[in-house]
Scaffold this active site. Structure first.
Site, PDB file in Angstrom:
ATOM      1  N   ARG A   1     -15.352  13.226  -0.361  1.00  0.00           N
ATOM      2  CA  ARG A   1     -14.218  14.117  -0.623  1.00  0.00           C
ATOM      3  C   ARG A   1     -14.496  15.061  -1.797  1.00  0.00           C
ATOM      4  NH1 ARG A   1      -9.638   9.322  -0.297  1.00  0.00           N
ATOM      5  NH2 ARG A   1      -9.094   9.553   1.914  1.00  0.00           N
TER       6      ARG A   1
ATOM      7  N   GLU B   1      -0.193   5.091   0.815  1.00  0.00           N
ATOM      8  CA  GLU B   1      -0.433   6.075   1.878  1.00  0.00           C
ATOM      9  C   GLU B   1      -0.532   5.371   3.232  1.00  0.00           C
ATOM     10  OE1 GLU B   1      -3.268   9.393   0.464  1.00  0.00           O
ATOM     11  OE2 GLU B   1      -3.626   7.732  -0.891  1.00  0.00           O
TER      12      GLU B   1
ATOM     13  N   ASN C   1      -9.121  -1.007   2.735  1.00  0.00           N
ATOM     14  CA  ASN C   1      -8.998  -1.336   1.315  1.00  0.00           C
ATOM     15  C   ASN C   1      -7.794  -2.239   1.021  1.00  0.00           C
ATOM     16  OD1 ASN C   1      -7.128   0.676   1.842  1.00  0.00           O
ATOM     17  ND2 ASN C   1      -7.318   1.629  -0.181  1.00  0.00           N
TER      18      ASN C   1
ATOM     19  N   ASP D   1       0.859  -1.172   0.000  1.00  0.00           N
ATOM     20  CA  ASP D   1       0.000   0.000   0.000  1.00  0.00           C
ATOM     21  C   ASP D   1       0.906   1.237   0.000  1.00  0.00           C
ATOM     22  OD1 ASP D   1      -2.233   1.658   0.316  1.00  0.00           O
ATOM     23  OD2 ASP D   1      -2.103   1.526   2.504  1.00  0.00           O
TER      24      ASP D   1
ATOM     25  N   ASP E   1      -2.342  -1.097   5.502  1.00  0.00           N
ATOM     26  CA  ASP E   1      -2.766  -0.656   6.839  1.00  0.00           C
ATOM     27  C   ASP E   1      -4.266  -0.453   7.002  1.00  0.00           C
ATOM     28  OD1 ASP E   1      -3.084   1.634   5.282  1.00  0.00           O
ATOM     29  OD2 ASP E   1      -2.399   2.982   6.864  1.00  0.00           O
TER      30      ASP E   1
ATOM     31  N   SER F   1      -2.330   1.015  -4.891  1.00  0.00           N
ATOM     32  CA  SER F   1      -2.916   2.122  -4.133  1.00  0.00           C
ATOM     33  C   SER F   1      -4.265   2.518  -4.691  1.00  0.00           C
ATOM     34  CB  SER F   1      -1.950   3.312  -4.180  1.00  0.00           C
ATOM     35  OG  SER F   1      -2.558   4.457  -3.644  1.00  0.00           O
ATOM     36  N   ASP F   2      -5.117   3.067  -3.829  1.00  0.00           N
ATOM     37  CA  ASP F   2      -6.371   3.641  -4.294  1.00  0.00           C
ATOM     38  C   ASP F   2      -6.284   5.143  -4.471  1.00  0.00           C
ATOM     39  OD1 ASP F   2      -8.062   1.473  -4.808  1.00  0.00           O
ATOM     40  OD2 ASP F   2      -8.471   1.184  -2.679  1.00  0.00           O
TER      41      ASP F   2
ATOM     42  N   LYS G   1      -6.829  -4.126  -5.888  1.00  0.00           N
ATOM     43  CA  LYS G   1      -5.616  -4.675  -5.252  1.00  0.00           C
ATOM     44  C   LYS G   1      -5.649  -6.207  -5.264  1.00  0.00           C
ATOM     45  CE  LYS G   1      -4.928  -0.702  -2.164  1.00  0.00           C
ATOM     46  NZ  LYS G   1      -4.041  -0.244  -1.078  1.00  0.00           N
TER      47      LYS G   1
ATOM     48  N   GLU H   1      -0.806  10.216   4.453  1.00  0.00           N
ATOM     49  CA  GLU H   1      -2.127  10.270   3.811  1.00  0.00           C
ATOM     50  C   GLU H   1      -2.268  11.625   3.109  1.00  0.00           C
ATOM     51  OE1 GLU H   1      -4.513   8.000   3.648  1.00  0.00           O
ATOM     52  OE2 GLU H   1      -3.815   6.503   5.091  1.00  0.00           O
TER      53      GLU H   1
END
Lengths: 214, 214
Positions: A46, A9, A155, A7, A152, A90-91, A133, A15
């Site tokens: 967001r 972030e 996701n 991952d 972490d 990563s997302d 992922k 982040e």
């Protein structure tokens, strides 16, 4: 050789949305994949804030320009690249991490794209594929590789589940409690040691500076 | 971002078996994938010679230690890594390219493993999977990426065919004649220009030193 999937972030860099929250003072942007299990819900939240506050890509790029990799991430990544085939899953969005990818020495990052208007406004986002992922881990396994993975957040769960070895890196207490089957690392040294033990390719030991998330 | 898949020997580094032929004086080792369409036949031919001449991995590692990337390969790869996700798809063996991978700055190389005895003798080889270059290109496309690819030999044909854009790099006249549908580059500058034109991600121009194969 074995493949390592990481991952981004929270594992190698801070982040990014929290950095935007810090810079703009918009506390509503502090939610991350560590807080919300639905990524779509999180992104709609967001983007509605981004629109309400008239934040365009130029603003955001400027805010993210000075963000640096987490302490110790670069020597850890260097060791990892030497002894494994490294993929960052990563997302986040390529448009957010142009500068950061360079700071990490241009690794392979599989993530998503934002839809940006001609006037630099964020119009939406295109997820590359659902559960991307996990799908990537399966693709690498089908190419004949053993896959070790670490993340972490919510996701990352299906990535850790589908990997041959899945490792939490500095997870929240909640994540750890909900998915207690994975080993836990809280420093790059620990993560490197777990990857070494899980690999069949006998990489030499990593001895980088210690790092625990602040 | 788009994915670039590159062949290794003949594109970024010299043919490793030719180097072994040079060092040992064994002319029978000069056949490569540019000469023989059956990789299995080629490898059985090579391994029978290796056995007959008592060449073990230590000898071979020593012979390959001073081999350098082709002139211009490093700046080209640096540009490529910055603007694309780069995968080197090769039919060589990880055991042959440990030093060379480091000289190329530890890129992602998907290739095969040799079977090495406890006494450092080559006992055989394990192909990761049949038609591995084509299978990798398909896997990347299924992850949602556009794939550009370049190679020079028989074993690159299905990779070039399955890529969204396939490019010959310094092919033999025979390869070019047999598969005339692909564009041809004879310098890294030309290859970069073709990749740029085929990409939808608007990478800036490459301006590296000119390089044509000797």
């Amino acid at each position: 050789m074995d493949i390592c999937c990481l991952d981004l972030e929270g594992v190698l860099i801070p982040e990014m949305w929290i950095k935007i929250a810090d810079q703009t003072g918009i506390d509503d942007l502090r939610l991350t994949t560590r807080d919300l299990s639905s990524y779509d819900e999180l992104m709609r939240h967001r983007l509605s804030i981004v629109e309400r506050h008239n934040l365009d890509m130029k603003h955001i790029r400027d805010m993210l320009k000075d963000v640096e990799p987490l302490a110790g991430a670069l020597p850890f990544l260097k060791w990892l690249h030497r002894h494994f085939l490294v993929f960052i899953l990563s997302d986040t969005f390529y448009e957010f991490i142009t500068d950061m990818r360079r700071k990490l020495n241009d690794p392979i990052i599989l993530c998503h794209h934002l839809e940006i208007s001609a006037h630099d406004q964020i119009k939406g986002y295109r997820l590359r594929q659902p559960d991307s992922k996990r799908v990537a881990v399966h693709a690498f396994q089908k190419l004949g590789y053993r896959v070790l993975a670490s993340g972490d957040s919510y996701n990352d769960v299906t990535m850790l589940q589908s990997a041959d070895t899945g490792v939490w890196y500095c997870p929240s207490e909640e994540m750890r409690r909900k998915q207690p089957q994975f080993q836990v690392a809280t420093t790059y040294q620990q993560l490197a040691d777990i990857f070494r033990a899980a690999s069949r390719c006998h990489p030499p030991a990593f001895s980088g500076p210690m790092h625990a998330r602040a």
